[in-house]
Motif scaffolding. Sequence first.
Motif, short mmCIF file in Angstrom:
data_model
loop_
_atom_site.label_atom_id
_atom_site.label_comp_id
_atom_site.label_asym_id
_atom_site.label_seq_id
_atom_site.Cartn_x
_atom_site.Cartn_y
_atom_site.Cartn_z
N VAL D 200 105.19 77.24 -31.82
CA VAL D 200 105.39 78.59 -31.29
C VAL D 200 106.73 78.64 -30.56
O VAL D 200 107.07 77.74 -29.79
N LEU D 201 107.51 79.67 -30.84
CA LEU D 201 108.74 79.92 -30.08
C LEU D 201 108.45 81.09 -29.15
O LEU D 201 108.29 82.22 -29.60
N LEU D 202 108.38 80.80 -27.85
CA LEU D 202 107.93 81.80 -26.89
C LEU D 202 109.12 82.31 -26.08
O LEU D 202 109.71 81.57 -25.29
N LYS D 203 109.44 83.58 -26.27
CA LYS D 203 110.57 84.16 -25.53
C LYS D 203 110.13 84.61 -24.14
O LYS D 203 109.02 85.12 -23.97
N ARG D 204 111.03 84.44 -23.20
CA ARG D 204 110.80 84.94 -21.85
C ARG D 204 110.92 86.47 -21.87
O ARG D 204 111.85 87.02 -22.48
N GLY D 205 110.01 87.13 -21.20
CA GLY D 205 110.08 88.58 -21.12
C GLY D 205 111.24 89.06 -20.26
O GLY D 205 111.83 88.29 -19.50
N TYR D 219 98.86 79.43 -21.50
CA TYR D 219 97.87 80.13 -22.32
C TYR D 219 97.81 79.54 -23.73
O TYR D 219 96.75 79.36 -24.31
N VAL D 220 98.99 79.29 -24.28
CA VAL D 220 99.06 78.73 -25.64
C VAL D 220 98.49 77.32 -25.64
O VAL D 220 97.64 76.96 -26.46
N ALA D 221 98.97 76.51 -24.69
CA ALA D 221 98.57 75.10 -24.65
C ALA D 221 97.09 74.94 -24.39
O ALA D 221 96.44 74.04 -24.92
N LYS D 222 96.54 75.83 -23.57
CA LYS D 222 95.12 75.73 -23.23
C LYS D 222 94.22 75.83 -24.46
O LYS D 222 93.12 75.27 -24.50
N GLU D 223 94.70 76.56 -25.50
CA GLU D 223 93.90 76.67 -26.72
C GLU D 223 94.09 75.47 -27.65
O GLU D 223 93.53 75.42 -28.74
N GLY D 224 94.97 74.55 -27.25
CA GLY D 224 95.10 73.33 -28.04
C GLY D 224 96.44 73.14 -28.72
O GLY D 224 96.74 72.08 -29.25
N ASN D 225 97.29 74.17 -28.70
CA ASN D 225 98.59 74.06 -29.37
C ASN D 225 99.67 73.78 -28.35
O ASN D 225 100.07 74.66 -27.59
N ASP D 226 100.16 72.56 -28.32
CA ASP D 226 101.19 72.26 -27.32
C ASP D 226 102.57 72.13 -27.96
O ASP D 226 103.49 71.65 -27.32
N ARG D 227 102.71 72.57 -29.19
CA ARG D 227 104.04 72.57 -29.81
C ARG D 227 104.71 73.92 -29.53
O ARG D 227 104.63 74.85 -30.32
N ILE D 228 105.34 74.00 -28.37
CA ILE D 228 105.89 75.27 -27.88
C ILE D 228 107.36 75.09 -27.55
O ILE D 228 107.74 74.11 -26.89
N GLU D 257 111.09 71.43 -14.90
CA GLU D 257 109.69 71.77 -14.65
C GLU D 257 108.75 71.46 -15.81
O GLU D 257 107.55 71.35 -15.63
N THR D 258 109.29 71.40 -17.02
CA THR D 258 108.41 71.27 -18.18
C THR D 258 108.94 70.23 -19.16
O THR D 258 110.15 69.97 -19.21
N HIS D 259 108.02 69.66 -19.94
CA HIS D 259 108.41 68.72 -20.99
C HIS D 259 108.74 69.44 -22.29
O HIS D 259 109.17 68.82 -23.26
N LEU D 260 108.53 70.74 -22.32
CA LEU D 260 108.76 71.50 -23.56
C LEU D 260 110.25 71.74 -23.80
O LEU D 260 111.01 71.86 -22.84
N PRO D 261 110.68 71.84 -25.05
CA PRO D 261 112.07 72.21 -25.30
C PRO D 261 112.36 73.64 -24.85
O PRO D 261 111.47 74.50 -24.89
#
Lengths: 334, 334, 334, 334
Positions: D200-205, D219-228, D257-261
């Motif tokens: 998922v590519l999640l844009k900042r609002g 929210y995304v990660a909680k459902e099991g998808n941590d490829r964000i 703050e985060t390990h995500l790209p």
Amino acid sequence: MGPKATPDQTDHVVARLEEAGVDARVSRGREATVIGAIGDRELLATLPVEGYPGVEQVVPIVKPYRLVARELAADPTVIEVDGRRVGDSYFGLIAGPCSVETREQTLETARVVAAAGGTMLRGGAFKPRTSPYTFQGLGIEALELLKEAKAETGLPIVTELMDPRHVDEVVEAADVIQIGARNSQNFLLLSEVGRAEKPVLLKRGLSTSVEELLMAAEYVAKEGNDRIILCERGMKTFETSTRFTLDLGAVAVLKKETHLPVIVDPSHAAGRRDLVLPLARAAAAVGADGIIVETHPQPEQALSDAAQQIPTSEFAAFAAEVGAVVALMGKEIG
Amino acid sequence: MGPKATPDQTDHVVARLEEAGVDARVSRGREATVIGAIGDRELLATLPVEGYPGVEQVVPIVKPYRLVARELAADPTVIEVDGRRVGDSYFGLIAGPCSVETREQTLETARVVAAAGGTMLRGGAFKPRTSPYTFQGLGIEALELLKEAKAETGLPIVTELMDPRHVDEVVEAADVIQIGARNSQNFLLLSEVGRAEKPVLLKRGLSTSVEELLMAAEYVAKEGNDRIILCERGMKTFETSTRFTLDLGAVAVLKKETHLPVIVDPSHAAGRRDLVLPLARAAAAVGADGIIVETHPQPEQALSDAAQQIPTSEFAAFAAEVGAVVALMGKEIG
Amino acid sequence: MGPKATPDQTDHVVARLEEAGVDARVSRGREATVIGAIGDRELLATLPVEGYPGVEQVVPIVKPYRLVARELAADPTVIEVDGRRVGDSYFGLIAGPCSVETREQTLETARVVAAAGGTMLRGGAFKPRTSPYTFQGLGIEALELLKEAKAETGLPIVTELMDPRHVDEVVEAADVIQIGARNSQNFLLLSEVGRAEKPVLLKRGLSTSVEELLMAAEYVAKEGNDRIILCERGMKTFETSTRFTLDLGAVAVLKKETHLPVIVDPSHAAGRRDLVLPLARAAAAVGADGIIVETHPQPEQALSDAAQQIPTSEFAAFAAEVGAVVALMGKEIG
Amino acid sequence: MGPKATPDQTDHVVARLEEAGVDARVSRGREATVIGAIGDRELLATLPVEGYPGVEQVVPIVKPYRLVARELAADPTVIEVDGRRVGDSYFGLIAGPCSVETREQTLETARVVAAAGGTMLRGGAFKPRTSPYTFQGLGIEALELLKEAKAETGLPIVTELMDPRHVDEVVEAADVIQIGARNSQNFLLLSEVGRAEKPVLLKRGLSTSVEELLMAAEYVAKEGNDRIILCERGMKTFETSTRFTLDLGAVAVLKKETHLPVIVDPSHAAGRRDLVLPLARAAAAVGADGIIVETHPQPEQALSDAAQQIPTSEFAAFAAEVGAVVALMGKEIG
């Protein structure tokens, strides 16, 4: 003209414009009537057109600044002080403590900045502080310490002028007079430094738009002083994870709009030490003409902005990292 | 302390706090360690805790202002000038031209304001303008015209001080010294008026938070002058349909946080005449202690803010409409 | 055209505009060339003029919304549901819990709102929450409780639609379909409710401008549903003393720009109970057509927005205070 | 607790916290009483402490996100798709047209992006547009064209999901599912893609804070998808010289703050072509893990965002310029 404007109101506006020596042309569309006013920019600025009955919107087409506009100068302006340069292919690396606190702190910092190839020394003598209960700067005494630092290291001095009654002392001690963010639209201070013989480092206010910053520079230039360095230092926004929001897009816009050098203050924008290097590198990469950063021998003892000052022990490494981006951009530290 | 802070870092912070005479208590949770520092507010403000290694966040629990805090005064402050009152049950209706332009304009406006039961007369002698090419105010000459208007109508005068070198003239002519939005954090001007014998009308800056506004008032109060009227006049935001975003929520907060009177300037926030009445009514309804509005005999001839000044011919009706809300709120025009 | 635009570039723009059936008129000034394009608003919106070489600025003169514009309707729109009215001289007093939590909580609140003369009952079934770890609403079950509350009290129901897959259930249960602030520019949801047979309560987004809000309403109206209530509920700004910055200036502007009713949500803007009454009064005084507020039998037990809900025990007094301002404005609760 | 809180109120809060299984510790200072609550983060989030009588301020010490926090992962996350990588030492160069318009435009752009060493192809099938009268995207048809472009060039596809009813089609066609800025807090869409098998590519609002963005990712990660992949694309502020204010400070914070790209979209922030390169370079220099930019064979014919798309003829040069900064940062294009 608004949708309910009468032909009489349109005629009235045209008459007033023509009286004032402005050429007015009317285009009537199905949904709006547009009056194009063509005339001298300064004259137009004085006409209260938005107050005439029936007028809905006034859209300035010509930019309200002139002396600082990119078109005015054939080449980008280079500010030269004692052989140090900021602008065009010269990147200014301006560094020093937030506040001048002691003789030792000031001299030690100056030596580190000079050794790392810094362009100028910054240091606050008069500090604008949100709380009246915090350290307000050493004042005139600090100016003497800065002069001593210059005498030893040769670094030109950048220091802030806050009070028009201190113009003489600050102009005498400073090589570059800083106007701080909270005075960015202190128009009388701008006019004062416009009459000084020293370059001016003009910080963007916390809610000053790019156009307003250029108008503030125009105040300085109008008095005859066109040696102005603009400085982006962060905006007040809803985001609180940084102290202010550094607007590097504004730097990119300014580089197109004005011939003046544009530098960046990553320290105040970040508000925390570990963000200063990434933001400094980004500033160099976006095309800024320099940075102004805070460094202190013992940040945790600092009397102001303790959280964001880089330890002087890390300054040379910091300068090298920024310098690599500067070189990639085809510039050299000035 | 941050998640990676070591016990040594925690001990170091505690030691520094205790050295400074502050009581430090450590709570260790599974995910964070919290150090509670209990001590004198002014002392705490001077400690650079956020610069100590391992410190992630400093959260002030006690508010940084004191003299202006609601708790300090038993009753809301009432500012009284020549028998006119602003604060508590007195609603200040302050009106007049944006700029003093001519003798006739000034006197005519003053008469209208007085006849409509206005509390004070406003009028700009020194005008901060974004562009150096526009009208900058009549200066000292305007102060004389305001004095004449007062002599005739009895209305106390509110006028802006911009330059610390004009303190004497402005303090002599003004009954209330206005500090404009762009000088809201001009701390040296704040200290100056803190030593004056006249009440101060302090406008909130375009990006000044409620807490920063109260700190600005604290600067004034700290010098001994606690006769301060705060004024909300709109914030700089992304919204452009009004000139600034009037923050009436801030007025409601201020009424709880401070004993000082809080008024509203709907004219500058709106930037257009037709919004001034609705915003003035809203200001009265939210609990403000007054409004300051612009009125001019011929707005379309005005040399500044032409679009937002109410014609003097409509001022009495305007005052009556606002007065109805004032009465409903259990107040009277002061 | 920008200052460096060539005559060829100007001709190119004119040619492209004329190809598209738009009338283009060129004014050449000394410092800029302006091309006036006069044609159908929707056609103009599709032309990528800002991408043509040499074009510096595109200034829309005609407003981009049409169906919701004030000019379209002879009179302000009144939304009528089961004999309750919002708009023009009817002030909507919409109240209820933030979230529907239990049968008892819902019915008790509904009775209080009805007894105080409320216009409609609000209550969230699906809750958009910043954290995935907090209460997300009872969902479909809540819709049944709201229907039961309506059956008993006669109050029409306002509830939020978040998911286009729930359109049928929400449209069936709701009398007014709320689109929340975070979906204010969820254009597909807007089109969905544009095809529904129920009125829509459209909240302004946290960073939605007045013009964008009107464009969002235009999405709904374009599908055929022009029964839309707009709602100001606070903007995201730098100020943190209130949860959001309530923009009552936007309400005053909207009342001039659109024929649709405009209401205010003081609860979400304030974020704290003690500011709700002053902001509700200010909303009535600025000319809003109603308010939507949160009330709960035991706010401190509430599963969401505990800090800002008014206890139902205080609701009748609250309604009376607001009602006094409504009456002063020449309106009645609808 | 506020200054007027009674001991009973303090006891009440403590009792409620303890009931809920939270450890509560009370510190009484001269000016305030502080209750430290130590317990499970998710449990604390559900307690309506701010609604209890006497409570003035609730200060969360522990961050409200967990799965996406830097501490959770030993190393920064790398998103790998078909051998292309984004994160850690891999810089994602994602490019393509704003909207998929025609087969030829799509294929031609894809070839140019592939030839310049791009990492992925972007292209909008469903377009969220402010005005209902402008081009809304080709929809499902566009997905087919993107698949064809992938078949020819091997570039993974990034495309936006707007409607939960299109999940199946978009997940099938896309290699990376984009959630646009206006859906950044559309929590139900976030949960949906949390259950998808694609990154998922999640844009900042436009007004989403860094913390809120991380909560949205949670929210995304909680459902099991941590490829964000997180994406900064500009905030809504008072500054209008760029379309949005690109917040590169937020990128620097997110990297801590985060390990995500974390990538950057300079095109939408700038809103004009000539600022895209400087901002892209700054993004690389601040430490971003990639950029997503718009390029089009004939920008002036583009059906959306004409002003900001880079001509494909200039894309290779653009990629080389950005690549030089990427290399300097010790990364390679992934």
